[in-house]
Design an enzyme around this catalytic site. Sequence first.
Site, PDB file in Angstrom:
ATOM      1  N   CYS A  72       0.862  -1.180   0.000  1.00  0.00           N
ATOM      2  CA  CYS A  72       0.000   0.000   0.000  1.00  0.00           C
ATOM      3  C   CYS A  72       0.896   1.227   0.000  1.00  0.00           C
ATOM      4  CB  CYS A  72      -0.881  -0.020   1.252  1.00  0.00           C
ATOM      5  SG  CYS A  72      -1.855   1.480   1.530  1.00  0.00           S
ATOM      6  N   CYS A 182      -0.747   4.122  -6.372  1.00  0.00           N
ATOM      7  CA  CYS A 182      -1.603   3.356  -5.468  1.00  0.00           C
ATOM      8  C   CYS A 182      -1.660   1.945  -6.011  1.00  0.00           C
ATOM      9  CB  CYS A 182      -3.006   3.967  -5.410  1.00  0.00           C
ATOM     10  SG  CYS A 182      -4.213   2.975  -4.482  1.00  0.00           S
TER      11      CYS A 182
END
Length: 258
Positions: A72, A182
Amino acid sequence: MTKPIGFFDSGVGGTSIWKEVHQLLPSEDTIYLADSANAPYGARSKEEILRLSIKNTEILLKHDCKLIVVACNTATTNAIAYLRVNYQVPFIGIEPAIKPAALQTNTKKVGILATKGTLSSSLFFGTSKMFAAGIEVLEQEGTGLVELIEAGKVNSDETKELLKTYLQPMLDEGIDHLVLGCTHYPYLIPVLRQIVPNTVVIIDSGEAVARQTKAILEQNGLLASLRPSQHTFFSNAEFTVLEQLVGGGNTTVKFLQF
């Protein structure tokens, strides 16, 4: 070394990283933690992101993970420094691939699509300052995209229209590289290809993260020998989309309330 590699993300997005690692290291067992009940991390405060990252790390350590991939971008930029100081296992982080984009650009204009939590972090600021001197970096928060991917709406009209809104100003400015900041966003590449011209190079971090994971395992003597591998995916929310992304073969998808 038969202990598993651990992964955690705010949801299903980090499976884009998991796939790259599994492809490069097919003998490694893995455990993936999808914290979908708390997605997206990008809109949360640094304190919340750190708390969730600690929680995820400790769950993976209870499963005896030998290395943890913080799959992440937002958790990496806001929490990995703390995790590395306070836990003994190696951590692999995910940073937006600003460096290759800055080195390769011809127009000297690079776009980055990322979450607020990544774009506002000190780690991202430092990376951009270090590698993008003389390069115009056009930043765009991808508000709403993680939620659409988590809902399995990658190919929806809503997703396409939102992407057009975010990307057109960058394209008008003449970017020739688009950095996906992302781990959810690689799943949007087929849709992005319908929007951006072929002259724009789309870059994500997955392959580089896989190579780094292998290197760290080798350095620490932690590589698994040639063997069949097992993969377990945990989620604390509806896991239909997760199962669609990673199911099949010797993959086991489990639901874990945490």
